[in-house]
Structure formats: structure tokens, C-alpha cells
Write an enzyme that holds these catalytic residues in place. Structure first.
Site, mmCIF file in Angstrom:
data_model
loop_
_atom_site.group_PDB
_atom_site.id
_atom_site.type_symbol
_atom_site.label_atom_id
_atom_site.label_comp_id
_atom_site.label_asym_id
_atom_site.label_seq_id
_atom_site.Cartn_x
_atom_site.Cartn_y
_atom_site.Cartn_z
ATOM 1 N N GLY B 7 0.999 -1.255 0.008
ATOM 2 C CA GLY B 7 0.088 0.047 0.026
ATOM 3 C C GLY B 7 0.845 1.283 0.220
ATOM 4 N N GLY B 9 0.236 4.574 -0.594
ATOM 5 C CA GLY B 9 -0.596 5.715 -0.606
ATOM 6 C C GLY B 9 0.663 6.657 0.122
ATOM 7 N N MET B 11 0.878 7.712 3.291
ATOM 8 C CA MET B 11 1.664 7.187 4.663
ATOM 9 C C MET B 11 2.450 5.960 4.096
ATOM 10 S SD MET B 11 0.369 8.648 7.441
ATOM 11 C CE MET B 11 -0.027 7.400 8.713
ATOM 12 N N SER B 122 -0.072 7.247 14.034
ATOM 13 C CA SER B 122 -0.259 8.705 14.024
ATOM 14 C C SER B 122 1.015 9.429 13.488
ATOM 15 C CB SER B 122 -0.567 9.127 15.337
ATOM 16 O OG SER B 122 -0.997 10.646 15.322
ATOM 17 N N GLY B 124 0.865 11.315 10.424
ATOM 18 C CA GLY B 124 0.481 12.150 9.128
ATOM 19 C C GLY B 124 1.547 12.358 8.244
ATOM 20 N N LYS B 172 -5.517 4.176 18.946
ATOM 21 C CA LYS B 172 -5.598 5.188 18.138
ATOM 22 C C LYS B 172 -6.903 5.621 17.830
ATOM 23 C CE LYS B 172 -3.949 7.317 14.350
ATOM 24 N NZ LYS B 172 -4.991 7.678 13.412
ATOM 25 N N HIS B 175 -7.161 8.193 20.729
ATOM 26 C CA HIS B 175 -6.059 9.135 20.110
ATOM 27 C C HIS B 175 -6.861 10.172 19.302
ATOM 28 C CE1 HIS B 175 -3.238 10.847 17.288
ATOM 29 N NE2 HIS B 175 -2.661 10.920 18.198
ATOM 30 N N ASN B 176 -7.679 9.748 18.145
ATOM 31 C CA ASN B 176 -8.219 10.653 17.396
ATOM 32 C C ASN B 176 -9.404 11.263 17.846
ATOM 33 O OD1 ASN B 176 -6.476 9.395 15.542
ATOM 34 N ND2 ASN B 176 -7.830 9.544 13.900
ATOM 35 N N GLU B 179 -8.077 14.114 19.711
ATOM 36 C CA GLU B 179 -7.664 15.130 18.831
ATOM 37 C C GLU B 179 -8.931 15.939 18.342
ATOM 38 O OE1 GLU B 179 -5.532 13.220 15.331
ATOM 39 O OE2 GLU B 179 -6.759 14.028 14.188
#
Lengths: 305, 305, 305, 305
Positions: B7, B9, B11, B122, B124, B172, B175-176, B179
Site C-alpha cells: 500500500g 499511499g 502514509m 499517527s 500524518g 488510535k 487518540h483521534n 484530537e
């Protein structure tokens, strides 16, 4: 430069120390009760035992930083100093005053020719080492005059002039409103972790999140330290005071038509944390009993409390 | 160590680069479509054009990190890899999967003898430089095996094993959720400043608050950068997507009986930001017209839209 | 009894009519501009063209009900009447005044010997037929004097003396705060129905819920009428004003340490309904762009608006 | 018509009585344990001691109304009846089932040729006298068949067919979500009155508001009755359970992107009412201690609890 600091509480005393330790200023420390002056003098700092003494000991234009509890104590101190000072002198309110009070103080003091600054001060007990973040409003010429002291008190880039009277305390108010919301966000998140199916060690999680994650912050570093001290916070009661700025922020949001569910919710969570029982929830328990025959818990008797 | 990343992408590709640049690992990069593999190969990185090729090129026990969109794409990729892999091999889901899916994936894969890790990630677009914060759950022996790669991907202390399957993605998710709440707190605060009687320069305030104040954080540094680019955010529309974790956090709060007004409020604010008109508020407008004769605004006609 | 009603807006004119139609009272109708007086006189009601005329036409102790917009208009009218009236006369403020203003008015008027009542009035455009719910605070002897008129204005048991000055408007304020919360609860519920997988006819649901369900209420009857008029509220824009009481209720909750997420949330929903774009959500969009490279929608250009 | 009611809890037994008292139907009452059947037989109602007996005693197409706790008990009862019934027979779930379960039940039962209705039922302990508000989804032909019984159970216009399977329970779910929000709005309002500077008698206020005011409702009538019983609710603890529908409503709001701060806030208030201490607020207390040296309250020791 020369500056007097009046009010030797935790914040004021440390600001005196930071100014003194820089070796760049003559700082005079004053306080309503003499004991704290005695203490600060032991550190080799110049202490004075009255407002009069402080005013007399400073050269014109004098700059005096008042660091006493917000509200009446601050109003009284500003007013008393103003009576002793001369045109062109400078009074700085470094406390957590309501910005509307600062607008009023600026007006009253300007009638006597005293220049006023409102300096919102953040940094807490860490300011001595790290420096204080100083959000300053009021008379621009006064700001320039005291800038050398601000530069010493703050970390690099850690002070700024933000606008006319009240602009400093307004900024500090909003800062604290944000602080409420951020803390509540972390707090809700940690409670969700704590009650989850997983057996998290919050010391690990709080430290981990501080390494490159999006939510890293100084508050999260403090959270990590708190969990290191007491992994499940067993020793702490979930009882949280508030000192006014959160309320004022929500009231200001209302005045400005700003939807502020997050900051308001964090304020209300503090109110709830301090209630032994909730009248609102009594009403709902009664209603549920009324329409559905749902069981109602009896209030605790005096003995059980 | 040897590791495949599937993958490429934003990230995934950067994780490949960070592993490659360390010089400590053999990293294989794969992707469903070949174009991205071509690109990464131009950087001197070993690229493969199919799952089969990736599995064949790795030594046992193989470790493959799947970095594709959460949901069906992830489930499909895990399942397809499992069919090609052998007992003892390791699959890591580094995406934003729902922790309940990860619990399920772990169970299904364990029946085939595949060891599974769920790695909440995390960082980004900053992860390449700063490192990724890695919250890992699942098979403990698999964690030990891939730890060298985790150490490279993360900043110092920036990865941890948090518990059985799902514990990583659960962390996670929370965490978001945090956020969301933190961003909403800052956002409400900046709106209160922006609409106030003072003419604040938010570039100044956001920078100032990052110097020693209680609300300093990485998000606030990003806010400062945003204001530097566009002081009043005139070019940006207040339209905010959400990618699932906020919803799951609130649903989990509900499952666990956690009062979560702040995180829920920040989720609902995103919903509202995406509504052209609000049916709820139409109802209220109609009711106010009904009892008080209050004026009702007509809906925009097609032409006006 | 004899009573003057000053202010012939929608509420005031209907109150005049209800008093007149009872045949039990002599009611004098006055208004700042003469046109509305002309109109009411056509209905056979005694109209006066000035405050002076009203005062002169009433027998002592005079009772005058002021029904003009809250704020300056009310303060001015009370003050002007007081200058014309005599000790022992009665002034009633039936508007939506802030209870703190009523406390102040009571004090100022009492210095002139004028007895003051603050009468929170609910019922809207339906009051003429159904009667007005009257929540009264202030001078207890004045309440007794005007009770015959209150009995006519209200439905049975629909008026009460609630305590000293301000107690009436305080009750009306909280009444409206509750009203905000109730309407928001219905509104959220109807939006959930409207957006659901089911194809509900809200005319049916709103009527159904009014027959024996726990949520039946007068507001729900109004909701039903609104859906009958416009089944999907297509003609209505979701834009909702607020007239002050909701704000005051939340501010009072803050003063009293009452967690009030529901009423505050309903107030903030109105604020949001009036925003063309949200600065807060711009901040969040900018932050998401900053850390995750998430797409940002551009603000509408002038042309697109 | 002929109908069996299975489940003689508070709701089921009263529905049996209401059907029986009408004299228009043959109603069979059944229950898992025989004691309740014995009781209902003493009232001259036909009681059966097993599912088999109920099925055998009814003529085809049979109609059986299941009124047992939502969740497993309902699923089990529906499944057991289905095994005993024939194609074309009708099963009605009158409980508080999750609408997703009803969608599932409809599918499974339809495979056996059983027609299914999901009937959300409101009215609580008042339904016997006032009638039950019935929100029905599912098979339209089955609805027509049982309509005579629905007409008897409900007040006038108090039942309706709302759409395919699940539409009834979905409507009941949202009904309860609204109920949460309305009750919370009243509750917050009464707490603001109770804590105010005025010495309100809430018996008076709650009665007054029911006479012509905008917030009049059946719930407010119940509030009045509660205050009549216990003027300050001293005997009641502010501890409120929730039975699922509120949670599901908020989860559904999240699924549909509906901002639902009011209903969510009222759900979270219930969660908070049941917490002895709040982990979230412990975190905040710890943080405030960390940055500001603010005093932290110690957790209650076991002895003090």
C-alpha cells in the site's frame, strides 16, 4: 530596568526571582503582609513593606506590577497605588482579572494620568524555569517602557502587545477556556481507555502519545507525570474547581453568538464534579417513576453520607 | 530485518522511505496498481508488483505491513495475503481500522496460524521526518519480531505494545477522539477571539501561546502555520470531514457509560459544518412561527443556491 | 377592575381584547403611535393617545401594564409613567425583561412609592383564545390589587405570585430556556427520522405521538400542524433567532454552577443555524490540512455566494 | 378479534386487561411462569400456561403479541413461537427491541412464512386507562388483520402503520431519545429555579406552567405530581438508569450525521448520575495540580465511603 512587583504569592514571588536572577533589572518586591517580604529578602532581593515604600523607592516613570487575586483585591490595590503615583507612571495587572474590569481600570486610571497594562500570565509553577507567557493589552507606550522586564519574564517570543485595554486579559480568558476544553478531551479519552476491555497502562499510553503523535502537548507531558506518580489516580478525587475564566469564556461566546459546546461542556463537567447529588437528575428519576413505575433510589440518609 | 509494506499511499510510501533511509532493513514495497511501484523503484527501493511476488521474496517468518484504506480493502488484503503465507508468518494492519474488525481479523488469521498485529499509526505527512507514533496490539511474539522496524519507523520511545488484538487500533481511535476535542477547543477559542471587540492578529496570538503557556502543543504550532499562510483563513471553507474514529470513540463512550460531551460535541460540530441546511432547525423555526408568530425565513430557491 | 395596557403589539393588543371581551373590566389601551389606538377603538375599546391621558383617565390606585419591547423601551416607559403617577400606583412589566432589570426597576420605582410587578407572560398568539400563563413577581399587595385582571387574562390556575421583584421574569426566563431544550429535542428527533432508512410521513408520526405517548405536549401539537402545512418543511429555512432568554438562562446556570448541556446546546444550535460559515470549522479544516494533508474546501467566492 | 398476549409483566398484563375490558375481543394471556397466569385468570381472563397451549387455542391466522424484555428473551420467544405456528400466522413484538433486531427477526420469520410486526409501545403504567401509543412497522397485511386490537389498545388516532420491518421500533427509539432530551430540559430548568436567589415552590411553578404556557406537556403534569408528593425531592437520589433507546438514538444520529447535542447531553447526564467518582475529572484534577499547584482533593478512603 526598575520594576516593583506587588503580591508575593506563588506566581508573584517566582516572577520576582526570575527578574532578579537575570541580573538585568532592579526589582522591588512588596506584599500586604510582611512575612513574605522577609522571606524574599533572605534571597538577597530588595523587599519593601508598604505600597508607599515601593512608590518612593522607584524612579519615575514608575512601573509597578500588581499580582494579587482577581476581583476586589486587584481593584483595591490598583486604586491605592494610583493615589500614591504620578502622571505617566505605569500600573500592570498581571492577575487573572476579568477583561471588563481591566477596561474599567484603564479608564479610571487614565483619568489620573496613570498608564495601565493588563497582562494575562500563563505558566503556573513552571514559569520560574521556563518563563511566563505574557499576553499584554493597554497603553502602548507603557508596553514599550516595560518591555525589558517582559523579555526577561517570558521565554523567547513569549510576550506580545495585543491591543487596547482588556485585550491581554481577554486573550488569557480564552486561553483558559481552550485549556478547559483540551483537558476535558484528554480526560474523556483516558476514561474511555481506563474503562475499556483492554488493560491499559496509562503511563505507557500517555508517554507514547507524546512521541510524534498528533495530540502531543505540554498538558499531555503533565498527564504522563501524573500517571507515573499514581498509575490509576487512585489517590485523587474527581473534584475540579474553576477560577472564573472558563465561565467568562462561555459567557463571551454567548455574547458573540459563537457555538461553544466543547468549552461549555468542559465547564459543566466541572460543575457536575462538585455536586454531591444533582437536583436535575432527581427530577428525571421522579419523572421516570411517574410514567413508567421505574424504581427510584432513595436519597442517602444523613448517617450514610 | 526484512519487511514488506503493501500500500503505497501517502502514509505507506513514506514509511517505506523511512525504513529504507535507515539502511538497517531490507524493505519491499508493493501496491495494487503498478504505477506507484515504478515510482518507488526510482528511489532505489525494492518494489514488487503483486502480493505473490512479495510473499515469495521474503524469508520466513515473513512480516508484511498492510497500509491500505480501512474497511473492505484492508479485510480483503489481509485475507489474500493469508492465503499465500505460512504458519508463523506475521501480518500487520497499520491502517485506521475499527478495533472490532481487528479483533475479528486476529481470530480468523490465528486459525490459519498467521500472527496478527494491529498498529495504530499517527504522524500524518510529518511522519517521514519526525517518525510515526505506533500503538500496537496483537500477538506479543510478532511484536518482538518486528520491533527493529518499529524502532526505525517511530521517534524515540514512539512505539509500544499495548495488549491483545485490537488494543492498538482502540488506542488510535481514542487518540483521534481526543484530537477532535482538542481541535474543537482551539477552534472555538479562536472564533471567540476573531469575533471579539479586539482586533487580534491570530498569527501573533497562536505563536505567543506556544511559548510557555499551558495550551502549547504541536497542533497549536500547526495553527500558527495556518494563520501565517492565511491570517483570517479567508481562503478556507469551514467544512470538515471525519474519517470514522471520532464516531467510534463516541459509540465506545456510550458502550462504556462514559460522559463524553466534549468529544461528542466536536463530532457533531463536523456534522453541522457539512449541512447546507438543518432539518432540526427548520422544525424549530416552524414551531416558533406556530406559537409566537415569529418570522420564518424562506428556504433558498434553486436559483439562489 | 380598571387597568391600562400600554403597548399594542401582537401580545398587548390581544391582552386588551381578552380583558375587554370578559366584560368584567374597564380597560384602557394606549400606544406610542396613534395608528394602533385608532384600530383598537374600532373594536369598541377605550383608547388613549398618550401616557398622560392614560394616567389621567384611571382612578387611584392606578394599575398600568406596560407591554413594550424589553430593554430600553421598557425602562423608558416605566420611568415616564412613574413621573406621571402617584404613590401607591402600580406598574406592571409584562414584557420579556431581564430579571436583573426588573430588580433594578422595582428598586427605582419603590423610591417614588410606585408598586412594581414583573409579569412573565407566555402563550404567544394563542393567548387571546387560551389565556396567558402569567408568572408574577414583585409587590405582593399590588398583586392582590390586579388579581381580577390576572384571573381574566390567564386560563384557570394560570397565574401565580412567585416572590419578590424579578421572580416573575426569572421564571419566564427559565421557562424559555426549557422551551429551547424541548424544541431542540423534538427537532433532533425529527431530523433522525427524516434522514433514516425509513420513509416516514412526519404528519403521521407527530400526530401519533400526541395520542397517549410520553412525549405528548402542546409543542408537539404545533409540530403536527407545521407538518400538515408543509410535510417536509421544504419552504422553511433552518434559521432560528433567539430573543435573549435562552442566553440569560445559560448565563444564570453558569452563575449557579448548574450543568446545563441541553439548554446550552440548544442555544448554540441556534447560533450555528445563523452562521454562513464557521470560523471554528475553518480552523479545524486548516489543522487537518496541516497534519494530514486532508483536502480543504475553498471558501465560496463572491460570485458563488 | 382473537389475540394472544405473551408476557404478563406490568405492560403486558395491563394490555390484556384493556383488551378484555373492551368486550370486543377474545384475548388469551400467557406467561413463562404460571403465577402471573393464575392471577390474570382470577380477573376472568382466559389464561394459558405454555406457548403450545396458546398456539393451539387460537384460530388461524393466529396473532400473538410478545411482550417480554428486549434482547435475548424476545428473540427466544419469537423463535419458539415460530416453530409452533403456521404460514400466514402473525407475531408482534411489542417490547423495546432494537430496530436492527426487528429487521433481523422479520427476515428470519418471513423465511418460515410468519408475518411479523414491530410495535413500539408508549404509555407506561398509564396505558391501561389512557391507552397505549402504538408505532407499528412490518407486514402491512398483518397490520390490517390486527387493527381491531390496536384500535382497542390505543387512544383515538393512537396507532399507525409506519413502514416496513423496524419502522415501529425505530420510531419508538427516537421517541425515547426525545423523551430524554425533554426531561433533561425540564430538569436543568428546575435546578436553575431551585438554586436561584428566589425561594420558589416548584409545586406552584410546575402547575402554573401547565396552564397555557408554551412548555405545557404530559411530562410537566407528572413533574407537578412529583413535586406535590415531595416538594424538594428530598427523598429521591439523583441516580438515573437508562434502558437502551437513548444510546441507540445517539448511535443512529452518528450513523446519519445528525448533530444531536441535546439528546447526547441528556444521555451523558445519566451516565454521570451513576458515577461514584469520575476518572475524567481525576485526570483534570491531576493536570491542574501539575501545572498550577492547585489543591487536589484526596479520594475517599474505604471508611469514608
Amino acid at each position: 530596568m526598575e520594576i516593583g512587583i506587588y503580591g508575593l504569592g506563588r506566581m508573584g514571588a517566582n516572577m520576582v526571582r526570575r527578574l532578579h536572577q537575570s541580573g538585568e533589572h532592579r526589582v522591588l518586591a512588596g506584599n500586604r503582609s510582611g512575612g513574605k517580604v522577609d522571606e524574599i529578602r533572605k534571597e538577597g532581593i530588595e523587599g519593601v513593606y508598604s505600597m508607599e515604600e515601593m512608590v518612593q523607592a522607584l524612579e519615575k516613570p514608575r512601573a509597578i506590577w500588581v499580582m494579587v487575586p482577581a476581583g476586589e483585591a486587584t481593584s483595591d490595590a490598583l486604586s491605592a497605588f494610583a493615589d500614591l503615583m504620578d502622571e505617566g507612571d505605569i500600573l500592570i495587572d498581571g492577575g487573572n482579572s476579568y477583561f471588563r474590569d481591566s477596561v474599567h481600570h484603564a479608564k479610571v486610571l487614565s483619568e489620573k494620568g496613570i498608564r495601565f497594562l493588563d497582562a494575562g500570565t500563563s505558566g503556573g509553577i513552571w514559569g520560574l524555569r521556563v518563563g511566563y507567557c505574557l499576553m499584554v493589552g493597554g497603553d502602548a507606550s507603557a508596553f514599550e517602557h516595560v518591555e525589558p522586564a517582559l523579555r526577561t519574564l517570558a521565554p523567547e517570543e513569549g510576550y506580545a502587545y495585543l491591543g487596547e485595554a482588556g485585550a491581554g486579559h481577554f486573550t488569557k480568558m480564552v486561553h483558559n477556556g481552550i485549556e478547559y476544553g483540551m483537558m476535558q478531551a484528554y480526560a474523556e479519552g483516558f476514561e474511555i481507555l481506563e474503562k475499556s476491555r483492554y488493560d491499559y497502562d496509562l503511563r505507557t499510553v500517555s508517554n507514547l502519545w507524546n512521541q510524534g503523535s498528533v495530540v502531543r502537548s505540554w498538558l499531555l507531558e503533565l498527564a504522563h507525570e501524573a500517571f507515573v506518580k499514581d498509575a490509576k489516580l487512585d489517590s485523587i478525587r474527581g473534584y475540579v474547581e474553576d477560577s472564573g475564566e472558563g465561565r467568562w469564556t462561555v459567557i463571551e461566546a454567548i455574547e458573540e453568538d459563537v457555538p461553544a459546546n466543547t468549552i461549555a461542556g468542559s465547564l459543566f463537567a466541572r460543575f457536575a464534579s462538585r455536586q454531591e447529588d444533582s437536583f436535575a437528575m432527581k427530577v428525571i428519576a421522579a419523572l421516570r417513576g411517574g410514567f413508567g413505575g421505574h424504581a427510584i433510589k432513595e436519597a442517602a440518609t444523613e448517617d450514610e453520607k
